[in-house]
Design a protein around this motif. Structure first.
Motif, PDB file in Angstrom:
ATOM      1  N   TYR A   1    -125.862   1.216 -14.925  1.00  8.97           N
ATOM      2  CA  TYR A   1    -127.065   0.743 -13.861  1.00  8.97           C
ATOM      3  C   TYR A   1    -128.343   0.931 -14.144  1.00  8.97           C
ATOM      4  N   ASP A   2    -129.386   0.400 -13.113  1.00  8.84           N
ATOM      5  CA  ASP A   2    -130.779   0.350 -13.582  1.00  8.84           C
ATOM      6  C   ASP A   2    -131.457   1.518 -13.368  1.00  8.84           C
ATOM      7  N   ASP A   3    -132.516   1.840 -14.225  1.00  7.54           N
ATOM      8  CA  ASP A   3    -133.219   3.106 -13.880  1.00  7.54           C
ATOM      9  C   ASP A   3    -134.661   2.922 -13.941  1.00  7.54           C
TER      10      ASP A   3
ATOM     11  N   HIS B   1    -127.973  11.772  -9.300  1.00 11.47           N
ATOM     12  CA  HIS B   1    -128.150  10.132  -9.006  1.00 11.47           C
ATOM     13  C   HIS B   1    -129.456  10.020  -9.198  1.00 11.47           C
ATOM     14  N   GLY B   2    -130.459  10.848  -9.402  1.00 11.05           N
ATOM     15  CA  GLY B   2    -131.916  10.310  -9.707  1.00 11.05           C
ATOM     16  C   GLY B   2    -132.426   9.335  -8.678  1.00 11.05           C
TER      17      GLY B   2
ATOM     18  N   HIS C   1    -132.273  -4.813  -9.992  1.00 10.62           N
ATOM     19  CA  HIS C   1    -130.965  -3.799  -9.505  1.00 10.62           C
ATOM     20  C   HIS C   1    -129.528  -4.217 -10.161  1.00 10.62           C
TER      21      HIS C   1
ATOM     22  N   ARG D   1    -122.230   7.374 -18.231  1.00 12.54           N
ATOM     23  CA  ARG D   1    -123.365   6.449 -18.099  1.00 12.54           C
ATOM     24  C   ARG D   1    -124.132   5.735 -18.839  1.00 12.54           C
TER      25      ARG D   1
ATOM     26  N   GLY E   1    -133.216   0.865 -18.556  1.00 14.14           N
ATOM     27  CA  GLY E   1    -134.699   0.877 -17.861  1.00 14.14           C
ATOM     28  C   GLY E   1    -135.169  -0.400 -17.239  1.00 14.14           C
TER      29      GLY E   1
ATOM     30  N   ASP F   1    -137.046   5.070 -14.171  1.00  9.12           N
ATOM     31  CA  ASP F   1    -137.477   6.067 -14.899  1.00  9.12           C
ATOM     32  C   ASP F   1    -137.855   5.797 -16.438  1.00  9.12           C
TER      33      ASP F   1
ATOM     34  N   ARG G   1    -141.181   1.254 -13.682  1.00 10.17           N
ATOM     35  CA  ARG G   1    -141.736   1.635 -12.534  1.00 10.17           C
ATOM     36  C   ARG G   1    -142.858   0.509 -12.193  1.00 10.17           C
TER      37      ARG G   1
ATOM     38  N   HIS H   1    -130.955   7.158  -7.145  1.00  9.13           N
ATOM     39  CA  HIS H   1    -130.188   5.692  -7.289  1.00  9.13           C
ATOM     40  C   HIS H   1    -129.169   5.714  -6.236  1.00  9.13           C
TER      41      HIS H   1
ATOM     42  N   ARG I   1    -127.588   4.140 -18.630  1.00 14.02           N
ATOM     43  CA  ARG I   1    -128.885   3.814 -17.809  1.00 14.02           C
ATOM     44  C   ARG I   1    -129.804   2.724 -18.537  1.00 14.02           C
TER      45      ARG I   1
END
Length: 186
Positions: A90-92, A108-109, A19, A128, A132, A94, A135, A111, A130
């Protein structure tokens, strides 16, 4: 003046967690240029620097992820920073670990840090990056996954994505964002 914000959670406990890759990109930029987060205000730690003749702010909100917008908005208001000059990292979940994706706007997906940013900025239209984190492949709850550290086999790829994101930040400081997207989204 441009503003680069890395999202994450404050404190030693969260330092190397998935995170906190937004914080890690800010750290990479600080290390590259020998800058320091020497200011504490607006529920954040930030640096005000000059880069190739332009003013730049690097911000790490200290509100915890879910309240990130409570740090970003007051800083932007105080320094009169336009939304056009804001970049949030930020972290993603997906994106696979080690991949980055740049966008000019979006939702925001799921997040919560981005949700808070959207709520406080009053718009989804901000730049932004993102990063990765992938998951979870087991039944681990998502909250435990994002607050966990990267396994050894992902650390190299993630380290490279952090450097690539920092490269993209530097490129954006003197290049239109659409061109930066074209270069780094390949």
């Amino acid at each position: 003046m441009k503003c680069i914000v890395g999202l994450g959670n404050p404190g030693k406990k969260y330092e190397d967690t998935r995170h906190n890759v937004g914080f890690m990109v800010i750290d990479e930029l600080l290390n590259r240029h020998n800058w320091n987060l020497d200011k504490k205000k607006f529920n954040g730690q930030y640096a005000m620097e000059h880069y190739q003749g332009d003013k730049l702010i690097l911000l790490k909100p200290q509100t915890y992820m879910n309240l990130s917008g409570e740090s970003i908005r007051p800083l932007m208001d105080f320094y009169n920073i336009d939304l056009e000059d804001l970049l949030i990292i930020y972290d993603d979940l997906d994106l696979p670990a080690g991949k980055i994706r740049l966008r000019q706007k979006g939702g925001h997906g799921g997040h919560n840090g981005v949700r808070s940013s959207i709520d406080h900025l009053g718009t989804k239209e901000f730049k932004r990056i993102r990063i990765g984190i992938g998951r979870p492949v087991t039944s681990i709850p998502v909250v435990d996954y994002v607050l966990g550290s990267f396994p050894k086999e992902q650390q190299g790829d993630v380290g490279e994505s952090i450097k690539l994101a920092a490269d993209a930040c530097e490129t954006w400081l003197n290049t239109p964002f659409v061109d930066v997207m074209n270069e780094y989204n390949n």
